[in-house]
Design a protein around this motif. Structure first.
Motif, PDB file in Angstrom:
ATOM      1  N   GLN A   1      -8.138   1.468  -1.774  1.00  0.00           N
ATOM      2  CA  GLN A   1      -8.921   1.035  -2.581  1.00  0.00           C
ATOM      3  C   GLN A   1      -9.410  -0.442  -1.884  1.00  0.00           C
ATOM      4  O   GLN A   1     -11.001  -0.750  -2.729  1.00  0.00           O
ATOM      5  N   GLY A   2      -9.228  -1.046  -1.930  1.00  0.00           N
ATOM      6  CA  GLY A   2      -9.630  -2.371  -1.366  1.00  0.00           C
ATOM      7  C   GLY A   2      -8.666  -3.120  -2.756  1.00  0.00           C
ATOM      8  O   GLY A   2      -8.986  -3.237  -3.770  1.00  0.00           O
TER       9      GLY A   2
ATOM     10  N   TRP B   1      -3.602  -2.494   8.200  1.00  0.00           N
ATOM     11  CA  TRP B   1      -4.582  -3.083   7.730  1.00  0.00           C
ATOM     12  C   TRP B   1      -6.035  -3.128   7.813  1.00  0.00           C
ATOM     13  O   TRP B   1      -6.029  -4.086   9.052  1.00  0.00           O
ATOM     14  N   TYR B   2      -6.825  -3.525   7.251  1.00  0.00           N
ATOM     15  CA  TYR B   2      -8.423  -4.279   6.857  1.00  0.00           C
ATOM     16  C   TYR B   2      -9.077  -5.312   6.405  1.00  0.00           C
ATOM     17  O   TYR B   2      -8.384  -4.762   6.024  1.00  0.00           O
TER      18      TYR B   2
ATOM     19  N   ARG C   1      -7.268  10.375   8.317  1.00  0.00           N
ATOM     20  CA  ARG C   1      -7.620   9.299   7.842  1.00  0.00           C
ATOM     21  C   ARG C   1      -7.815   8.631   6.562  1.00  0.00           C
ATOM     22  O   ARG C   1      -8.905   9.221   6.487  1.00  0.00           O
ATOM     23  N   TYR C   2      -6.922   7.783   5.534  1.00  0.00           N
ATOM     24  CA  TYR C   2      -7.381   7.976   4.808  1.00  0.00           C
ATOM     25  C   TYR C   2      -7.240   6.552   3.968  1.00  0.00           C
ATOM     26  O   TYR C   2      -6.441   5.431   5.400  1.00  0.00           O
ATOM     27  N   TRP C   3      -8.310   6.299   3.462  1.00  0.00           N
ATOM     28  CA  TRP C   3      -8.235   4.631   3.335  1.00  0.00           C
ATOM     29  C   TRP C   3      -7.766   3.863   1.082  1.00  0.00           C
ATOM     30  O   TRP C   3      -7.866   5.066   0.585  1.00  0.00           O
TER      31      TRP C   3
ATOM     32  N   ARG D   1     -15.776  -4.949   8.479  1.00  0.00           N
ATOM     33  CA  ARG D   1     -14.456  -4.637   8.707  1.00  0.00           C
ATOM     34  C   ARG D   1     -13.502  -4.746  10.403  1.00  0.00           C
ATOM     35  O   ARG D   1     -14.625  -4.557  10.887  1.00  0.00           O
TER      36      ARG D   1
ATOM     37  N   CYS E   1       0.635  -1.209  -0.155  1.00  0.00           N
ATOM     38  CA  CYS E   1      -0.343  -0.221   0.074  1.00  0.00           C
ATOM     39  C   CYS E   1       0.843   1.187  -0.555  1.00  0.00           C
ATOM     40  O   CYS E   1       1.644   1.299   1.246  1.00  0.00           O
TER      41      CYS E   1
ATOM     42  N   TYR F   1      -7.970  -3.703   3.345  1.00  0.00           N
ATOM     43  CA  TYR F   1      -8.068  -2.437   2.957  1.00  0.00           C
ATOM     44  C   TYR F   1      -7.144  -1.630   3.764  1.00  0.00           C
ATOM     45  O   TYR F   1      -6.567  -2.051   4.981  1.00  0.00           O
ATOM     46  N   CYS F   2      -6.155  -1.586   3.134  1.00  0.00           N
ATOM     47  CA  CYS F   2      -4.601  -0.345   3.855  1.00  0.00           C
ATOM     48  C   CYS F   2      -5.572   1.045   4.168  1.00  0.00           C
ATOM     49  O   CYS F   2      -6.368   1.441   3.330  1.00  0.00           O
ATOM     50  N   ASN F   3      -5.132   1.636   4.993  1.00  0.00           N
ATOM     51  CA  ASN F   3      -5.199   3.080   5.815  1.00  0.00           C
ATOM     52  C   ASN F   3      -4.389   3.559   6.652  1.00  0.00           C
ATOM     53  O   ASN F   3      -2.964   2.975   6.933  1.00  0.00           O
TER      54      ASN F   3
END
Length: 121
Positions: free
Chosen positions: A113-114, A35-36, A109-111, A44, A21, A93-95
């Motif tokens: 796209q998966g 990571w989620y 906080r940013y995410w 999630r 990521c 998903y990463c954040n």
């Protein structure tokens, strides 16, 4: 600021994958990264987090199998997933908590796209 995740795919149970990521944009600093994952029909959930100092924390379900790491120079985090199980199948998903050059004291906080990970049994 954007996060771009990659590395998902189809793997057999017992196999390995590495997710990446990368953060891009006008970045002053990146604080915690993580990571989620979200499996079909489920909420999630947190998989792993890493602080800017390298401290890590993992969900019990992945301890000993997954390793989170980061390369601050590349603004990139990784999730090495070993001994994969069918129950690891999910969209990952990463954040990251990122401070921009425009507002260096404010962390947002940013995410990503998966990326889909499918583990076949």
């Amino acid at each position: 600021v954007q996060l771009q995740a990659s590395g998902g795919g189809l793997v057999q149970a017992g196999g390995s994958l590495r997710l990446s990521c990368a953060a891009s944009g006008i970045i002053f600093a990146i604080d915690d990264m993580g990571w989620y994952r979200q499996a079909p029909g489920k909420q999630r959930e947190l998989v792993a987090v890493i602080s800017n100092g390298g401290s890590t924390n993992y969900a019990d379900s992945v301890k000993g199998r997954f390793t989170i790491s980061r390369d601050n120079a590349k603004k990139t985090q990784y999730l090495q997933m070993n001994s994969l199980k069918s129950e690891d199948t999910a969209v990952y998903y990463c954040n990251a908590n990122i401070r921009s050059l425009r507002e260096p004291r404010k962390s947002n906080r940013y995410w990503g796209q998966g990326t889909l990970v499918t583990v076949s049994s």
